[in-house]
Write a protein that holds these residues in place. Structure first.
Motif: not given
Length: 71
Positions: A22-24, A28-32
């Motif tokens: 989760y990156q404010r 939202g959420y970030v995936v690699p």
């Protein structure tokens, strides 16, 4: 979820919780994973995901994303 109309025919891409970040600043959420990896990922209906506790499909998702199990 993706696709479908009015909740019918929608497919879901199960992503392992351990890779969600989760990156404010992003809201939202970030995936690699790349967009191409996500688009090619296994997709399931809600009924498939909830059948038999979803164990088999979770396994397929972990295998696809090459992520170690967190259980």
């Amino acid at each position: 979820g993706f696709g479908g109309f009015l909740g019918m025919g929608e497919k879901y891409h199960a992503i392992p919780w351990s890779v969600l970040d989760y990156q404010r600043s992003q809201g939202g959420y970030v995936v690699p994973f790349s967009k191409e990896q996500l688009e090619a990922a296994p997709a399931y209906s809600i009924n498939e995901l909830t059948a038999d506790d979803g164990h088999r499909l979770r396994q397929e998702s972990y295998d696809y994303y090459r992520v170690q199990h967190d259980w």
